[in-house]
Design a protein around this motif. Structure first.
Motif, PDB file in Angstrom:
ATOM      1  N   ALA A 179      -0.646   7.343  -3.793  1.00  0.00           N
ATOM      2  CA  ALA A 179      -1.826   6.785  -4.448  1.00  0.00           C
ATOM      3  C   ALA A 179      -2.052   5.342  -4.033  1.00  0.00           C
ATOM      4  O   ALA A 179      -3.188   4.856  -4.009  1.00  0.00           O
ATOM      5  N   SER A 180      -0.976   4.649  -3.685  1.00  0.00           N
ATOM      6  CA  SER A 180      -1.111   3.248  -3.290  1.00  0.00           C
ATOM      7  C   SER A 180      -1.787   3.084  -1.944  1.00  0.00           C
ATOM      8  O   SER A 180      -2.303   2.015  -1.628  1.00  0.00           O
ATOM      9  N   GLY A 181      -1.790   4.151  -1.129  1.00  0.00           N
ATOM     10  CA  GLY A 181      -2.330   4.029   0.218  1.00  0.00           C
ATOM     11  C   GLY A 181      -1.361   3.391   1.190  1.00  0.00           C
ATOM     12  O   GLY A 181      -1.692   3.179   2.351  1.00  0.00           O
ATOM     13  N   VAL A 182      -0.157   3.097   0.725  1.00  0.00           N
ATOM     14  CA  VAL A 182       0.866   2.480   1.580  1.00  0.00           C
ATOM     15  C   VAL A 182       1.800   3.577   2.074  1.00  0.00           C
ATOM     16  O   VAL A 182       2.435   4.266   1.278  1.00  0.00           O
ATOM     17  N   ASP A 183       1.881   3.746   3.394  1.00  0.00           N
ATOM     18  CA  ASP A 183       2.685   4.824   3.976  1.00  0.00           C
ATOM     19  C   ASP A 183       4.052   4.375   4.436  1.00  0.00           C
ATOM     20  O   ASP A 183       4.972   5.185   4.550  1.00  0.00           O
ATOM     21  N   PRO A 187      11.547  -4.394   3.539  1.00  0.00           N
ATOM     22  CA  PRO A 187      11.754  -5.558   2.670  1.00  0.00           C
ATOM     23  C   PRO A 187      10.689  -6.636   2.836  1.00  0.00           C
ATOM     24  O   PRO A 187      10.406  -7.364   1.885  1.00  0.00           O
ATOM     25  N   GLU A 188      10.104  -6.751   4.021  1.00  0.00           N
ATOM     26  CA  GLU A 188       9.140  -7.811   4.286  1.00  0.00           C
ATOM     27  C   GLU A 188       7.811  -7.298   4.814  1.00  0.00           C
ATOM     28  O   GLU A 188       6.972  -8.092   5.253  1.00  0.00           O
ATOM     29  N   VAL A 189       7.589  -5.993   4.773  1.00  0.00           N
ATOM     30  CA  VAL A 189       6.379  -5.442   5.376  1.00  0.00           C
ATOM     31  C   VAL A 189       5.947  -4.188   4.642  1.00  0.00           C
ATOM     32  O   VAL A 189       6.771  -3.485   4.041  1.00  0.00           O
ATOM     33  N   LEU A 190       4.660  -3.935   4.643  1.00  0.00           N
ATOM     34  CA  LEU A 190       4.118  -2.662   4.202  1.00  0.00           C
ATOM     35  C   LEU A 190       2.929  -2.328   5.090  1.00  0.00           C
ATOM     36  O   LEU A 190       2.261  -3.225   5.621  1.00  0.00           O
ATOM     37  N   ALA A 191       2.676  -1.047   5.280  1.00  0.00           N
ATOM     38  CA  ALA A 191       1.626  -0.653   6.220  1.00  0.00           C
ATOM     39  C   ALA A 191       0.946   0.624   5.759  1.00  0.00           C
ATOM     40  O   ALA A 191       1.559   1.486   5.123  1.00  0.00           O
ATOM     41  N   ARG A 192      -0.330   0.706   6.103  1.00  0.00           N
ATOM     42  CA  ARG A 192      -1.104   1.927   5.892  1.00  0.00           C
ATOM     43  C   ARG A 192      -1.354   2.561   7.252  1.00  0.00           C
ATOM     44  O   ARG A 192      -1.674   1.857   8.222  1.00  0.00           O
ATOM     45  N   VAL A 193      -1.221   3.870   7.307  1.00  0.00           N
ATOM     46  CA  VAL A 193      -1.478   4.610   8.550  1.00  0.00           C
ATOM     47  C   VAL A 193      -2.572   5.619   8.255  1.00  0.00           C
ATOM     48  O   VAL A 193      -2.379   6.544   7.468  1.00  0.00           O
ATOM     49  N   ASP A 194      -3.728   5.439   8.875  1.00  0.00           N
ATOM     50  CA  ASP A 194      -4.873   6.322   8.641  1.00  0.00           C
ATOM     51  C   ASP A 194      -5.054   7.239   9.850  1.00  0.00           C
ATOM     52  O   ASP A 194      -5.539   6.819  10.889  1.00  0.00           O
ATOM     53  N   PRO A 195      -4.670   8.535   9.710  1.00  0.00           N
ATOM     54  CA  PRO A 195      -4.785   9.452  10.837  1.00  0.00           C
ATOM     55  C   PRO A 195      -6.086  10.240  10.872  1.00  0.00           C
ATOM     56  O   PRO A 195      -6.238  11.163  11.670  1.00  0.00           O
ATOM     57  N   THR A 196      -7.037   9.882   9.985  1.00  0.00           N
ATOM     58  CA  THR A 196      -8.272  10.646   9.888  1.00  0.00           C
ATOM     59  C   THR A 196      -9.228  10.293  11.027  1.00  0.00           C
ATOM     60  O   THR A 196      -8.961   9.409  11.835  1.00  0.00           O
ATOM     61  N   THR A 197     -10.334  11.000  11.063  1.00  0.00           N
ATOM     62  CA  THR A 197     -11.329  10.781  12.118  1.00  0.00           C
ATOM     63  C   THR A 197     -12.434   9.827  11.687  1.00  0.00           C
ATOM     64  O   THR A 197     -13.410   9.648  12.423  1.00  0.00           O
TER      65      THR A 197
END
Length: 268
Positions: A179-183, A187-197
């Motif tokens: 739900a957070s959108g964080v994939d 400890p020092e980083v967070l990232a979102r990965v959007d594989p959609t078109t």
């Protein structure tokens, strides 16, 4: 300085020592939302922008500004909204009690831009005090990509790239669609990965930046379909690195912030 507040995740029952955020008023005084000790956090299943902001009054100058509402990302994948003490608890020293929930930045276009982020009334993220400028390039071996055939491959490729940049102990979230959108988290980083078109829009960029701000982490975004013009503009304002990936699994920087990160690597 604010004190740690114990927060128990209602999903996995893990207890966290949460440090309430302290926001810098343009007058120089700290402003922090007072959290309700012993309150039960609420899990966020679907983010609503209007619920992500608070209007806080500075006790020193009386100025009202909108700031991110306190949230916590649990390692189990749950995104938690923390309860506020409102008017019936003692405020954090140097801070004012929380006010009403605020709307999206578009509604704050009339606020002064002295806080640092044009059109939002919020400060741009700054490096921690005493941090050395990241100017020296870091030598690294050639990146070894992961061919992308599925959405999980895209997450794996991004995780390998973060490791290549120098971020340590990067792991995937336990949910396939958190739900957070964080994939990815470290400890020092967070990232979102959007594989959609579909290209990533500005709301996604702003939400990801909020997570990074709340967790004092570097936030990055990876996308297979790229970004809208509005998303790229917002990322430039917020200083959020954007990357695009092709099916070979090789991320490419989109904006100057991302190119600088590639040049210098993860902060040390």
């Amino acid at each position: 300085m604010t004190e740690n507040v114990p927060v128990r995740c209602p999903v996995c029952r893990r207890e966290h020592a949460y440090v309430p955020p302290v926001y810098p008023c343009p007058c120089g005084a700290p402003v922090a939302p007072p959290l309700l000790r012993g309150g039960v956090p609420v899990r966020i299943h679907h983010r609503v922008w209007a619920d992500s902001w608070l209007t806080l009054r500075c006790a020193s100058c009386g100025r009202y500004d909108e700031w991110p509402r306190p949230e916590l990302g649990c390692p189990c994948g749950a995104l938690l909204r923390l309860p506020l003490a409102h008017d019936h608890a003692s405020p954090v020293p140097g801070a004012a009690p929380a006010g009403s929930l605020a709307g999206p930045p578009a509604d704050t276009a009339g606020l002064p831009e002295a806080a640092g982020v044009p059109g939002t009334g919020h400060p741009a993220p700054q490096p921690p005090p005493g941090a050395a400028p990241r100017t020296a390039a870091r030598e690294r071996p050639a990146f070894r990509p992961v061919t992308i055939r599925t959405a999980r491959d895209a997450v794996t490729a991004a995780a390998r790239y973060l490791d290549w940049l120098g971020f340590e102990r990067v792991r995937t979230t336990t949910e396939s669609h958190p739900a957070s959108g964080v994939d990815l988290r470290g400890p020092e980083v967070l990232a979102r990965v959007d594989p959609t078109t579909s290209p990533v829009g500005p709301a996604t960029v702003e939400t990801l930046w909020l997570h990074g701000l709340n967790e004092s982490a570097v936030a990055l975004c990876f996308s297979l379909a790229g970004y809208t013009t509005a998303a790229r503009t917002r990322a430039d304002v917020l200083g959020l690195p954007l990357f695009v990936m092709d099916l070979t699994g090789t991320p490419q920087p989109v904006n100057d912030t991302a190119r600088e990160l590639v040049r210098t690597g993860a902060p040390r």
